[in-house]
Scaffold this motif. Structure first.
Motif, PDB file in Angstrom:
ATOM      1  N   ARG A  45       7.723  -5.713   5.620  1.00  0.00           N
ATOM      2  CA  ARG A  45       6.559  -6.585   5.712  1.00  0.00           C
ATOM      3  C   ARG A  45       5.301  -5.836   5.291  1.00  0.00           C
ATOM      4  N   ARG A  46       4.403  -6.548   4.601  1.00  0.00           N
ATOM      5  CA  ARG A  46       3.144  -5.932   4.192  1.00  0.00           C
ATOM      6  C   ARG A  46       2.172  -5.965   5.358  1.00  0.00           C
ATOM      7  N   ASN A  47       1.487  -4.863   5.582  1.00  0.00           N
ATOM      8  CA  ASN A  47       0.540  -4.777   6.685  1.00  0.00           C
ATOM      9  C   ASN A  47      -0.874  -4.563   6.157  1.00  0.00           C
ATOM     10  N   GLU A  48      -1.811  -4.302   7.051  1.00  0.00           N
ATOM     11  CA  GLU A  48      -3.209  -4.131   6.666  1.00  0.00           C
ATOM     12  C   GLU A  48      -3.407  -2.902   5.786  1.00  0.00           C
ATOM     13  N   VAL A  49      -2.626  -1.853   6.040  1.00  0.00           N
ATOM     14  CA  VAL A  49      -2.743  -0.647   5.222  1.00  0.00           C
ATOM     15  C   VAL A  49      -2.342  -0.936   3.777  1.00  0.00           C
ATOM     16  N   ASP A  50      -1.276  -1.708   3.586  1.00  0.00           N
ATOM     17  CA  ASP A  50      -0.866  -2.090   2.239  1.00  0.00           C
ATOM     18  C   ASP A  50      -1.947  -2.909   1.541  1.00  0.00           C
ATOM     19  N   GLU A  51      -2.601  -3.792   2.300  1.00  0.00           N
ATOM     20  CA  GLU A  51      -3.655  -4.611   1.713  1.00  0.00           C
ATOM     21  C   GLU A  51      -4.839  -3.752   1.289  1.00  0.00           C
ATOM     22  N   LEU A  52      -5.180  -2.728   2.088  1.00  0.00           N
ATOM     23  CA  LEU A  52      -6.283  -1.837   1.734  1.00  0.00           C
ATOM     24  C   LEU A  52      -5.948  -0.968   0.516  1.00  0.00           C
ATOM     25  N   ASN A  53      -4.667  -0.730   0.291  1.00  0.00           N
ATOM     26  CA  ASN A  53      -4.229   0.130  -0.813  1.00  0.00           C
ATOM     27  C   ASN A  53      -3.797  -0.667  -2.041  1.00  0.00           C
ATOM     28  N   MET A  54      -4.211  -1.917  -2.154  1.00  0.00           N
ATOM     29  CA  MET A  54      -3.773  -2.756  -3.275  1.00  0.00           C
ATOM     30  C   MET A  54      -4.204  -2.173  -4.622  1.00  0.00           C
ATOM     31  N   ARG A  55      -5.382  -1.550  -4.664  1.00  0.00           N
ATOM     32  CA  ARG A  55      -5.854  -0.992  -5.936  1.00  0.00           C
ATOM     33  C   ARG A  55      -5.072   0.255  -6.340  1.00  0.00           C
ATOM     34  N   ASN A  56      -4.298   0.817  -5.440  1.00  0.00           N
ATOM     35  CA  ASN A  56      -3.405   1.911  -5.833  1.00  0.00           C
ATOM     36  C   ASN A  56      -2.206   1.396  -6.610  1.00  0.00           C
ATOM     37  N   ILE A  57      -1.941   0.097  -6.512  1.00  0.00           N
ATOM     38  CA  ILE A  57      -0.832  -0.519  -7.252  1.00  0.00           C
ATOM     39  C   ILE A  57      -1.358  -1.086  -8.562  1.00  0.00           C
ATOM     40  N   PHE A  58      -2.253  -2.067  -8.471  1.00  0.00           N
ATOM     41  CA  PHE A  58      -2.897  -2.644  -9.654  1.00  0.00           C
ATOM     42  C   PHE A  58      -4.383  -2.775  -9.371  1.00  0.00           C
ATOM     43  N   GLU A  59      -5.197  -2.523 -10.375  1.00  0.00           N
ATOM     44  CA  GLU A  59      -6.632  -2.731 -10.269  1.00  0.00           C
ATOM     45  C   GLU A  59      -7.124  -3.534 -11.461  1.00  0.00           C
ATOM     46  N   GLU A  60      -8.413  -3.849 -11.475  1.00  0.00           N
ATOM     47  CA  GLU A  60      -8.971  -4.668 -12.535  1.00  0.00           C
ATOM     48  C   GLU A  60      -8.723  -4.043 -13.905  1.00  0.00           C
ATOM     49  N   ASN A  61      -8.411  -4.914 -14.874  1.00  0.00           N
ATOM     50  CA  ASN A  61      -8.162  -4.563 -16.279  1.00  0.00           C
ATOM     51  C   ASN A  61      -6.806  -3.904 -16.520  1.00  0.00           C
ATOM     52  N   ASP A  62      -5.992  -3.743 -15.494  1.00  0.00           N
ATOM     53  CA  ASP A  62      -4.633  -3.238 -15.699  1.00  0.00           C
ATOM     54  C   ASP A  62      -3.795  -4.293 -16.415  1.00  0.00           C
ATOM     55  N   VAL A  63      -2.999  -3.852 -17.393  1.00  0.00           N
ATOM     56  CA  VAL A  63      -2.053  -4.737 -18.073  1.00  0.00           C
ATOM     57  C   VAL A  63      -0.710  -4.618 -17.357  1.00  0.00           C
ATOM     58  N   ILE A  64      -0.131  -5.737 -16.986  1.00  0.00           N
ATOM     59  CA  ILE A  64       1.104  -5.725 -16.202  1.00  0.00           C
ATOM     60  C   ILE A  64       2.105  -6.702 -16.797  1.00  0.00           C
ATOM     61  N   SER A  65       3.371  -6.436 -16.549  1.00  0.00           N
ATOM     62  CA  SER A  65       4.441  -7.360 -16.903  1.00  0.00           C
ATOM     63  C   SER A  65       4.961  -7.994 -15.623  1.00  0.00           C
ATOM     64  N   VAL A  66       5.103  -9.317 -15.643  1.00  0.00           N
ATOM     65  CA  VAL A  66       5.512 -10.063 -14.458  1.00  0.00           C
ATOM     66  C   VAL A  66       6.434 -11.202 -14.878  1.00  0.00           C
ATOM     67  N   GLU A  67       6.924 -11.917 -13.864  1.00  0.00           N
ATOM     68  CA  GLU A  67       7.770 -13.092 -14.087  1.00  0.00           C
ATOM     69  C   GLU A  67       7.172 -14.269 -13.329  1.00  0.00           C
ATOM     70  N   VAL A  68       7.268 -15.452 -13.907  1.00  0.00           N
ATOM     71  CA  VAL A  68       6.771 -16.656 -13.253  1.00  0.00           C
ATOM     72  C   VAL A  68       7.770 -17.080 -12.183  1.00  0.00           C
ATOM     73  N   ARG A  69       7.326 -17.020 -10.906  1.00  0.00           N
ATOM     74  CA  ARG A  69       8.207 -17.391  -9.791  1.00  0.00           C
ATOM     75  C   ARG A  69       8.294 -18.895  -9.649  1.00  0.00           C
ATOM     76  N   ASN A  70       7.149 -19.564  -9.668  1.00  0.00           N
ATOM     77  CA  ASN A  70       7.116 -21.025  -9.671  1.00  0.00           C
ATOM     78  C   ASN A  70       5.763 -21.483 -10.186  1.00  0.00           C
ATOM     79  N   VAL A  71       5.648 -22.775 -10.427  1.00  0.00           N
ATOM     80  CA  VAL A  71       4.433 -23.354 -10.985  1.00  0.00           C
ATOM     81  C   VAL A  71       3.962 -24.471 -10.062  1.00  0.00           C
TER      82      VAL A  71
END
Length: 318
Positions: free
Chosen positions: A134-160
């Motif tokens: 489960r994601r906790n508050e620490v994970d939420e505070l560290n979100m920019r360690n995963i992706f930050e603004e202007n990062d190019v990422i590859s993803v998949e569409v889960r639903n629309v």
């Protein structure tokens, strides 16, 4: 074709028009590649009860007519016309490339070339430690360690959602942040959905990701390291210093040239309005090398005309 991007002399214009006429005559015989305008007939048998009429089509006097300009597509029994000027319309399961535009509460907002920005929830991303929890508050505070603004990422569409907002996910190791490469924007109708959108060209050290949303990534192919191997290496050598890490991640000149040459091959296909596949990209790549065409000259009029002629010849044979 974007004529404004090509500076052609009279001879080149004649050669290009002849090649495009050949391509049009060949593609008109194939339903999957036929380009139509308003009121053009679509060659299907309406007496076949299994045919489903989709977007951009109209049954008029026993004939299926196009109601907009675009490309005729067929998915199983469904026949529809995909507009060439519209933005990307997300579909579940599509592999896409996007750019992070905002880091919000438990969600990244991603530009996916659609009418609405995509949403990548924190719970839909594999964490850096790779542990499913489960994601906790620490994970939420560290979100920019995963992706930050202007990062190019590859993803998949889960639903629309109902307003065509894409809900994204990046739960596999093949998805995530992309760096040391080029992002090319092409019309989304030129990239068709296929079984494989990730293409690793080991002989060139290049990774190609053909995003269904018209964002194509061409970057360095990086070998993924096992997390246990990395931990052992850091314990043994005490980790890398910043200078050593920078040297460790230096991209070779040959790989950078391959990335630029392959990127220009994608741009040539976009200028000519041809479907973008890895097979055709590699053909253009090899053609430019065999003719000793400089990387910056690949976007010139002569090479684009030559590519159109080669493509017309190839489709005529097929």
């Amino acid at each position: 074709m974007k004529e404004t991007q090509l500076n052609l002399n009279q001879t080149q214009k004649i050669r290009l028009q002849r090649a495009l006429d050949t391509l049009h005559s060949v593609s008109s015989k194939s339903l999957s590649d036929a380009s139509v305008t308003v009121a053009d007939p679509i060659p299907v048998n309406l007496h076949d009860s299994s045919i489903l009429k989709g977007h951009g089509t109209l049954d008029l006097d026993g004939e299926l007519i196009s109601t907009n300009c675009g490309i005729v597509e067929r998915v199983d029994r469904l026949v529809y016309v995909r507009s060439t000027k519209s933005r990307y319309i997300p579909e579940t399961g599509n592999v896409i490339v996007g750019r992070v535009v905002e880091v919000a509460q438990k969600v990244w907002k991603v530009d996916v070339n659609a009418y609405h920005e995509g949403s990548l929830m924190l719970a839909s991303v594999t964490l850096l430690d790779g542990i499913q929890r489960r994601r906790n508050e620490v994970d939420e505070l560290n979100m920019r360690n995963i992706f930050e603004e202007n990062d190019v990422i590859s993803v998949e569409v889960r639903n629309v959602q109902n307003n065509y907002t894409a809900q994204l996910q990046a739960r596999s190791d093949k998805y995530g942040k992309l760096d040391r490469g080029q992002l090319i924007v092409v019309p989304c109708y030129l990239v068709k959905k296929r079984k494989q959108h990730f293409h690793q060209l080991d002989q060139y050290g290049v990774l190609i990701i053909l995003g269904c949303n018209g964002y194509v990534w061409v970057g360095e192919l990086i070998e993924a390291k096992d997390s246990m191997e990395v931990d052992i290496s850091e314990q043994t050598h005490g980790g890398f210093t910043k200078s050593e890490e920078k040297e460790q991640h230096t991209t070779s000149l040959e790989t950078r040239q391959n990335i630029c040459r392959i990127s220009n091959a994608v741009r040539v296909l976009a200028i000519l309005g041809f479907n973008i596949t890895v097979e055709v990209i590699l053909e253009i790549f090899e053609l430019s090398k065999s003719l000793n065409v400089e990387i910056h000259d690949m976007l010139g009029g002569e090479f684009c005309v030559l590519v159109a002629e080669k493509e017309a010849e190839r489709r005529s044979k097929n």
